[in-house]
Structure formats: structure tokens, C-alpha cells
Motif scaffolding. Structure first.
Motif, short mmCIF file in Angstrom:
data_model
loop_
_atom_site.label_atom_id
_atom_site.label_comp_id
_atom_site.label_asym_id
_atom_site.label_seq_id
_atom_site.Cartn_x
_atom_site.Cartn_y
_atom_site.Cartn_z
N CYS A 143 0.85 -1.20 0.00
CA CYS A 143 0.00 0.00 0.00
C CYS A 143 0.87 1.24 0.00
O CYS A 143 1.97 1.22 0.57
CB CYS A 143 -0.89 0.01 1.24
SG CYS A 143 -2.00 -1.39 1.25
N TYR A 144 0.38 2.30 -0.62
CA TYR A 144 1.17 3.54 -0.65
C TYR A 144 0.27 4.75 -0.75
O TYR A 144 -0.89 4.66 -1.18
CB TYR A 144 2.18 3.51 -1.81
CG TYR A 144 1.59 3.38 -3.20
CD1 TYR A 144 1.24 2.13 -3.71
CD2 TYR A 144 1.40 4.51 -4.00
CE1 TYR A 144 0.69 2.01 -4.98
CE2 TYR A 144 0.86 4.39 -5.28
CZ TYR A 144 0.51 3.13 -5.76
OH TYR A 144 -0.03 3.01 -7.02
N LEU A 145 0.82 5.87 -0.33
CA LEU A 145 0.14 7.16 -0.49
C LEU A 145 0.76 7.85 -1.69
O LEU A 145 1.97 7.78 -1.91
CB LEU A 145 0.31 8.01 0.77
CG LEU A 145 -0.28 7.40 2.05
CD1 LEU A 145 0.12 8.22 3.29
CD2 LEU A 145 -1.80 7.32 1.94
N ASP A 146 -0.07 8.54 -2.46
CA ASP A 146 0.37 9.10 -3.74
C ASP A 146 -0.19 10.51 -3.84
O ASP A 146 -1.41 10.70 -3.70
CB ASP A 146 -0.21 8.18 -4.84
CG ASP A 146 0.39 8.45 -6.21
OD1 ASP A 146 1.04 9.50 -6.38
OD2 ASP A 146 0.19 7.62 -7.11
N ALA A 147 0.67 11.49 -4.03
CA ALA A 147 0.20 12.88 -4.13
C ALA A 147 0.96 13.61 -5.23
O ALA A 147 2.18 13.46 -5.35
CB ALA A 147 0.40 13.60 -2.80
N ALA A 148 0.25 14.38 -6.01
CA ALA A 148 0.88 15.13 -7.11
C ALA A 148 0.82 16.62 -6.83
O ALA A 148 -0.15 17.12 -6.26
CB ALA A 148 0.17 14.82 -8.41
N TRP A 206 6.21 17.72 -9.43
CA TRP A 206 6.65 16.54 -8.67
C TRP A 206 5.47 15.69 -8.27
O TRP A 206 4.34 16.16 -8.12
CB TRP A 206 7.44 16.95 -7.43
CG TRP A 206 8.84 17.36 -7.78
CD1 TRP A 206 9.24 18.60 -8.19
CD2 TRP A 206 9.99 16.52 -7.83
NE1 TRP A 206 10.58 18.59 -8.49
CE2 TRP A 206 11.06 17.31 -8.26
CE3 TRP A 206 10.23 15.17 -7.55
CZ2 TRP A 206 12.36 16.81 -8.42
CZ3 TRP A 206 11.51 14.66 -7.70
CH2 TRP A 206 12.56 15.49 -8.14
N ARG A 207 5.77 14.41 -8.06
CA ARG A 207 4.83 13.46 -7.50
C ARG A 207 5.54 12.82 -6.30
O ARG A 207 6.70 12.41 -6.43
CB ARG A 207 4.52 12.41 -8.56
CG ARG A 207 3.63 11.28 -8.10
CD ARG A 207 3.57 10.23 -9.22
NE ARG A 207 2.53 9.26 -8.98
CZ ARG A 207 2.30 8.22 -9.78
NH1 ARG A 207 3.03 8.05 -10.87
NH2 ARG A 207 1.35 7.37 -9.51
N PHE A 208 4.87 12.79 -5.15
CA PHE A 208 5.45 12.15 -3.95
C PHE A 208 4.69 10.85 -3.70
O PHE A 208 3.43 10.85 -3.65
CB PHE A 208 5.32 13.05 -2.72
CG PHE A 208 6.25 14.25 -2.67
CD1 PHE A 208 7.11 14.56 -3.72
CD2 PHE A 208 6.27 15.06 -1.54
CE1 PHE A 208 7.95 15.67 -3.66
CE2 PHE A 208 7.11 16.17 -1.47
CZ PHE A 208 7.95 16.48 -2.52
N VAL A 209 5.43 9.77 -3.51
CA VAL A 209 4.82 8.46 -3.26
C VAL A 209 5.44 7.89 -1.99
O VAL A 209 6.66 7.85 -1.86
CB VAL A 209 5.11 7.52 -4.46
CG1 VAL A 209 4.53 6.15 -4.21
CG2 VAL A 209 4.56 8.11 -5.74
N ALA A 210 4.59 7.48 -1.05
CA ALA A 210 5.10 6.98 0.24
C ALA A 210 4.51 5.60 0.53
O ALA A 210 3.32 5.48 0.83
CB ALA A 210 4.72 7.96 1.35
N PRO A 211 5.33 4.55 0.41
CA PRO A 211 4.81 3.20 0.71
C PRO A 211 4.80 2.91 2.20
O PRO A 211 5.63 3.42 2.96
CB PRO A 211 5.82 2.28 0.00
CG PRO A 211 7.10 3.06 -0.02
CD PRO A 211 6.72 4.53 -0.09
N ASP A 212 3.84 2.07 2.62
CA ASP A 212 3.93 1.41 3.93
C ASP A 212 4.94 0.29 3.74
O ASP A 212 4.71 -0.63 2.93
CB ASP A 212 2.58 0.78 4.32
CG ASP A 212 1.53 1.81 4.71
OD1 ASP A 212 1.90 2.89 5.20
OD2 ASP A 212 0.33 1.51 4.54
#
Ligand code: MLT
Length: 272
Positions: free
Chosen positions: A13-18, A52-58
Motif C-alpha cells: 500500500c502507498y500514499l500518492d500525491a501530485a 513533482w509526485r510524492f509516493v510513500a509506501p507502507d
């Protein structure tokens, strides 16, 4: 937004923000600290710079990502495997990899196992050295703490190091937030996380070979990775920048998000 995919029958799972701006984006992958999950990056995911796009996985076993085969040996490289799987899933050849503390150990593992996927590095409140004898003994004590008292006992044991003196004295909202995040982590993820921390290899030999743009960040009140350690690490990486954030502790992105975000935004704008 929260998203997920399957990798070897495991859920990642991950969080995704542009950020605002054109669809043609560069990507920053944010790797979280122990014993937390991707949501520790909420204050960064809310202010993604244009382009930019920031992606943060668990990371495996934390947040909503499944722990995987729990009888297999646990290695820090498990986290790197999942980061590479995430890049594959997103169709990305490479990304800037940012890791805070345990996330930094995972970033070093990506650098060691899949260097071509690393376009830049942000190493926050982390170190390249492996655990020494006393650190390994304290990991064993932490495993006992977990077995006896669960996630809450682990958090209380870590609290004095996890947050800086200023935050602990004057920011009860941040202490409560971090406690809530830590207490919601699955115990198996914490247990295997401790094993991964304890057995991670020394990443110091990698430092001199780093050629990508690199930012080292540290809070001046970080008691787990002191400013001197961060300074030493930054001196071993050609062209690396060092930013020290005042009245900030180990969880520098959460305790002083304004300082952290300013350093990150400037680095991304100037170096990419
Ligand atoms: C972390 O914040 O990820 C941990 O403190 C790392 C460690 O204990 O080495």
C-alpha cells in the motif's frame, strides 16, 4: 490518495500525491521511520511542489502493507525489493529516494541492490553504519519489550529518542500523533522490523560511490542520529548538501515540517 498493488501475493500500500502543474512529473519516494508507516509523511504529501509526485509506501508489515512470509529470514533488502516493485508498478525507471532513519537504511539498500533506480537521495536522520554490539543488544531488549508489552511498550521505550526535547516539552499534539501512529502498527511488522534493523549491513562503503544529487537532513536535537554523525556522512558523499534544522528531533519531518519542507523543496528545485 491511498493506492495498492499485489507483489508476489503480498499487498503493498502507498500514499500518492501530485503537485500542481504539468503531467510530466518527477517522482520522490518517501520511506518512513520505525515503528511508523507512510502516514508520517502527511505534512510533506500535502505540499508537493509543482512538477513533482510524492509516493510513500507502507514498508512491509507496517501500515496496511502485508508482512509477507513471516517464517523467512528478515532482511533490510526486503524493503528495497518492495520499493523497486513500487517503481515497476508505477512504470518508473528511477526516482529520488528519500528515507528517514529506518527509511534511510532502506534507501541504502535500494542503492546497493538496484543503483540504476536511484536518481537522487534525501537521507534524513539516518546513518550508514550497521548496528554495533551494544545496538544489537538493545534490539534484543526491544524484542523482549515487544513480546511483553506490545507496540505501546516499544513506543514508550523509544519516545525519549524518537522526538526532540523541544517537541516533548511543548508539542503534546505531535507526541500524541506519533503515539497514535506507533500504536496502530501490527506487532509482527514491528518484530520483523527490529530484526531488519539489527541485521542490516554497513552502508558506509557505498558513500564514496554516490554520484547522484544528495541532501542530508538532521534535527539538531536528534538523539538517535546526532548532528555530528550526519555531518560525517555528508562529508563522505561527493557534492552532498547538509541541512540542520533547529529545535528539531529525530522525526525531523514531523516535528518541524516547515523547515524540512523548505529544505526539500529547495533541493528538488535546484538539483533536478
Ligand atoms: C527509526 O527511527 O527508524 C529508528 O529509530 C531507527 C533505529 O532505531 O536505528
Amino acid at each position: 490518495m491511498r493506492a495498492q498493488f499485489q507483489h508476489h501475493h503480498r499487498l503493498i500500500c502507498y500514499l500518492d500525491a501530485a503537485g500542481p502543474g504539468p503531467l510530466e512529473r518527477q517522482t520522490l519516494v518517501l520511506l518512513h521511520a520505525f515503528p511508523l508507516a507512510a502516514d508520517m509523511w502527511q505534512r510533506q504529501l500535502g505540499v508537493v511542489p509543482a512538477g513533482w509526485r510524492f509516493v510513500a509506501p507502507d514498508l512491509r508489515g507496517f501500515g496496511e502493507s502485508s508482512p509477507g512470509e513471516t517464517s523467512a529470514p528478515a532482511s533490510i533488502d526486503d524493503y528495497a525489493e518492495d520499493v523497486v516493485a513500487l517503481l515497476d508498478h508505477l512504470g518508473l525507471d528511477r526516482a529520488v529516494i528519500a528515507g528517514l532513519s529506518m527509511g534511510g537504511y532502506a534507501a541504502f539498500s535500494v542503492l546497493r541492490t538496484a543503483p540504476a533506480r536511484v536518481g537522487g537521495l534525501v537521507l534524513a536522520d539516518t546513518r550508514a553504519e550497521a548496528d554495533g554490539e551494544s545496538a544489537r543488544a538493545s534490539r534484543d531488549a526491544m524484542l523482549e519489550t515487544l513480546a511483553r508489552g506490545g507496540a505501546s511498550a516499544v513506543f514508550e521505550r523509544m519516545l525519549p529518542g524518537l522526538l526532540g526535547a523541544t517537541t516533548r516539552a511543548s508539542r503534546s499534539d505531535v507526541v500524541d500523533l506519533v503515539r497514535k501512529m506507533a500504536l496502530s502498527q501490527p506487532e509482527e511488522g514491528i518484530r520483523r522490523g527490529i530484526l531488519r534493523l539489527k541485521t542490516r549491513p554497513d552502508a558506509t562503503p557505498l558513500l564514496a560511490a554516490i554520484r547522484c544529487p544528495t541532501l542530508v537532513i538532521v534535527g539538531d536535537e536528534d538523539q538517535i542520529v546526532g548532528p555530528d554523525d550526519a555531518r560525517q556522512m555528508h562529508l563522505q558523499i561527493a557534492g552532498a548538501e547538509l541541512v540542520m534544522i533547529g529545535r528539531d528531533g529525530h522525526l525531523s519531518n514531523l516535528e518541524r515540517p516547515d523547515g524540512f519542507n523548505a529544505a526539500l523543496a529547495r533541493f528538488l528545485a535546484e538539483r533536478f
